[in-house]
Scaffold this motif. Sequence first.
Motif, PDB file in Angstrom:
ATOM      1  N   LEU A   1       0.835  -1.201   0.000  1.00  0.00           N
ATOM      2  CA  LEU A   1       0.000   0.000   0.000  1.00  0.00           C
ATOM      3  C   LEU A   1       0.873   1.255   0.000  1.00  0.00           C
ATOM      4  O   LEU A   1       0.562   2.229  -0.687  1.00  0.00           O
ATOM      5  CB  LEU A   1      -0.954   0.007   1.199  1.00  0.00           C
ATOM      6  N   ALA A   2       1.968   1.235   0.733  1.00  0.00           N
ATOM      7  CA  ALA A   2       2.882   2.385   0.753  1.00  0.00           C
ATOM      8  C   ALA A   2       3.389   2.680  -0.657  1.00  0.00           C
ATOM      9  O   ALA A   2       3.425   3.840  -1.085  1.00  0.00           O
ATOM     10  CB  ALA A   2       4.049   2.124   1.693  1.00  0.00           C
ATOM     11  N   LYS A   3       3.755   1.646  -1.398  1.00  0.00           N
ATOM     12  CA  LYS A   3       4.228   1.834  -2.775  1.00  0.00           C
ATOM     13  C   LYS A   3       3.142   2.428  -3.659  1.00  0.00           C
ATOM     14  O   LYS A   3       3.400   3.311  -4.473  1.00  0.00           O
ATOM     15  CB  LYS A   3       4.703   0.505  -3.363  1.00  0.00           C
ATOM     16  N   LYS A   4       1.896   1.941  -3.498  1.00  0.00           N
ATOM     17  CA  LYS A   4       0.783   2.482  -4.284  1.00  0.00           C
ATOM     18  C   LYS A   4       0.555   3.952  -3.948  1.00  0.00           C
ATOM     19  O   LYS A   4       0.335   4.773  -4.838  1.00  0.00           O
ATOM     20  CB  LYS A   4      -0.507   1.703  -3.996  1.00  0.00           C
TER      21      LYS A   4
ATOM     22  N   LYS B   1       0.878   7.153  -6.573  1.00  0.00           N
ATOM     23  CA  LYS B   1      -0.273   7.999  -6.901  1.00  0.00           C
ATOM     24  C   LYS B   1      -0.147   9.411  -6.355  1.00  0.00           C
ATOM     25  O   LYS B   1      -0.713  10.346  -6.906  1.00  0.00           O
ATOM     26  CB  LYS B   1      -1.570   7.378  -6.367  1.00  0.00           C
ATOM     27  N   GLU B   2       0.568   9.582  -5.255  1.00  0.00           N
ATOM     28  CA  GLU B   2       0.707  10.896  -4.624  1.00  0.00           C
ATOM     29  C   GLU B   2       2.177  11.158  -4.345  1.00  0.00           C
ATOM     30  O   GLU B   2       2.730  10.684  -3.355  1.00  0.00           O
ATOM     31  CB  GLU B   2      -0.107  10.947  -3.319  1.00  0.00           C
TER      32      GLU B   2
ATOM     33  N   LEU C   1       4.004  12.113  -0.953  1.00  0.00           N
ATOM     34  CA  LEU C   1       4.265  11.099   0.079  1.00  0.00           C
ATOM     35  C   LEU C   1       5.577  10.395  -0.243  1.00  0.00           C
ATOM     36  O   LEU C   1       5.941  10.243  -1.407  1.00  0.00           O
ATOM     37  CB  LEU C   1       3.122  10.086   0.122  1.00  0.00           C
ATOM     38  N   THR C   2       6.274   9.947   0.794  1.00  0.00           N
ATOM     39  CA  THR C   2       7.518   9.208   0.590  1.00  0.00           C
ATOM     40  C   THR C   2       7.469   7.886   1.345  1.00  0.00           C
ATOM     41  O   THR C   2       6.816   7.786   2.390  1.00  0.00           O
ATOM     42  CB  THR C   2       8.744  10.002   1.066  1.00  0.00           C
ATOM     43  N   LEU C   3       8.165   6.902   0.800  1.00  0.00           N
ATOM     44  CA  LEU C   3       8.212   5.599   1.459  1.00  0.00           C
ATOM     45  C   LEU C   3       8.800   5.720   2.860  1.00  0.00           C
ATOM     46  O   LEU C   3       8.282   5.124   3.799  1.00  0.00           O
ATOM     47  CB  LEU C   3       9.034   4.615   0.621  1.00  0.00           C
ATOM     48  N   HIS C   4       9.870   6.470   2.987  1.00  0.00           N
ATOM     49  CA  HIS C   4      10.514   6.608   4.295  1.00  0.00           C
ATOM     50  C   HIS C   4       9.570   7.218   5.326  1.00  0.00           C
ATOM     51  O   HIS C   4       9.524   6.758   6.471  1.00  0.00           O
ATOM     52  CB  HIS C   4      11.787   7.447   4.195  1.00  0.00           C
ATOM     53  N   GLU C   5       8.829   8.222   4.941  1.00  0.00           N
ATOM     54  CA  GLU C   5       7.934   8.856   5.910  1.00  0.00           C
ATOM     55  C   GLU C   5       6.692   8.009   6.192  1.00  0.00           C
ATOM     56  O   GLU C   5       6.128   8.100   7.278  1.00  0.00           O
ATOM     57  CB  GLU C   5       7.554  10.253   5.451  1.00  0.00           C
ATOM     58  N   LEU C   6       6.294   7.180   5.241  1.00  0.00           N
ATOM     59  CA  LEU C   6       5.168   6.285   5.487  1.00  0.00           C
ATOM     60  C   LEU C   6       5.572   5.120   6.386  1.00  0.00           C
ATOM     61  O   LEU C   6       4.816   4.734   7.276  1.00  0.00           O
ATOM     62  CB  LEU C   6       4.610   5.747   4.172  1.00  0.00           C
TER      63      LEU C   6
ATOM     64  N   SER D   1      15.944   5.655  -3.018  1.00  0.00           N
ATOM     65  CA  SER D   1      15.247   6.252  -4.154  1.00  0.00           C
ATOM     66  C   SER D   1      13.948   5.492  -4.360  1.00  0.00           C
ATOM     67  O   SER D   1      13.841   4.317  -4.014  1.00  0.00           O
ATOM     68  CB  SER D   1      16.114   6.180  -5.412  1.00  0.00           C
ATOM     69  N   GLU D   2      12.977   6.145  -4.909  1.00  0.00           N
ATOM     70  CA  GLU D   2      11.677   5.507  -5.101  1.00  0.00           C
ATOM     71  C   GLU D   2      11.758   4.350  -6.094  1.00  0.00           C
ATOM     72  O   GLU D   2      10.952   3.443  -6.047  1.00  0.00           O
ATOM     73  CB  GLU D   2      10.643   6.537  -5.558  1.00  0.00           C
ATOM     74  N   SER D   3      12.738   4.349  -6.989  1.00  0.00           N
ATOM     75  CA  SER D   3      12.868   3.251  -7.938  1.00  0.00           C
ATOM     76  C   SER D   3      13.480   2.014  -7.287  1.00  0.00           C
ATOM     77  O   SER D   3      13.298   0.909  -7.750  1.00  0.00           O
ATOM     78  CB  SER D   3      13.727   3.682  -9.131  1.00  0.00           C
ATOM     79  N   ASP D   4      14.191   2.200  -6.188  1.00  0.00           N
ATOM     80  CA  ASP D   4      14.793   1.096  -5.445  1.00  0.00           C
ATOM     81  C   ASP D   4      13.962   0.878  -4.185  1.00  0.00           C
ATOM     82  O   ASP D   4      14.410   1.094  -3.087  1.00  0.00           O
ATOM     83  CB  ASP D   4      16.242   1.436  -5.087  1.00  0.00           C
ATOM     84  N   SER D   5      12.725   0.462  -4.373  1.00  0.00           N
ATOM     85  CA  SER D   5      11.760   0.482  -3.282  1.00  0.00           C
ATOM     86  C   SER D   5      11.527  -0.866  -2.599  1.00  0.00           C
ATOM     87  O   SER D   5      10.507  -1.078  -1.988  1.00  0.00           O
ATOM     88  CB  SER D   5      10.435   1.035  -3.781  1.00  0.00           C
TER      89      SER D   5
END
Length: 79
Positions: free
Chosen positions: A43-46, A50-51, A54-59, A69-73
Amino acid sequence: MDLKTYFQITKPAERNALAVACETSADYLYLASRGDRKVGPNLAKKLVKKERRLTLHELRPDIWCADISESDSEPQEPA
């Protein structure tokens, strides 16, 4: 940006649209923004896809480090 901040600066219609786009509910995202629930990795990746505010680290700082990086998720294994 984390979900708490996102909920503070957006209107309900925007939150609902994000929830629908990510196949979840605005109520669940609200609970996650308060810390009552955790957003799962998928869900964090989705949400980040979409938004872009938002960042993976903060979620999920317990899964992703700040310099990812968002590409190395892929989630990182705990040390």
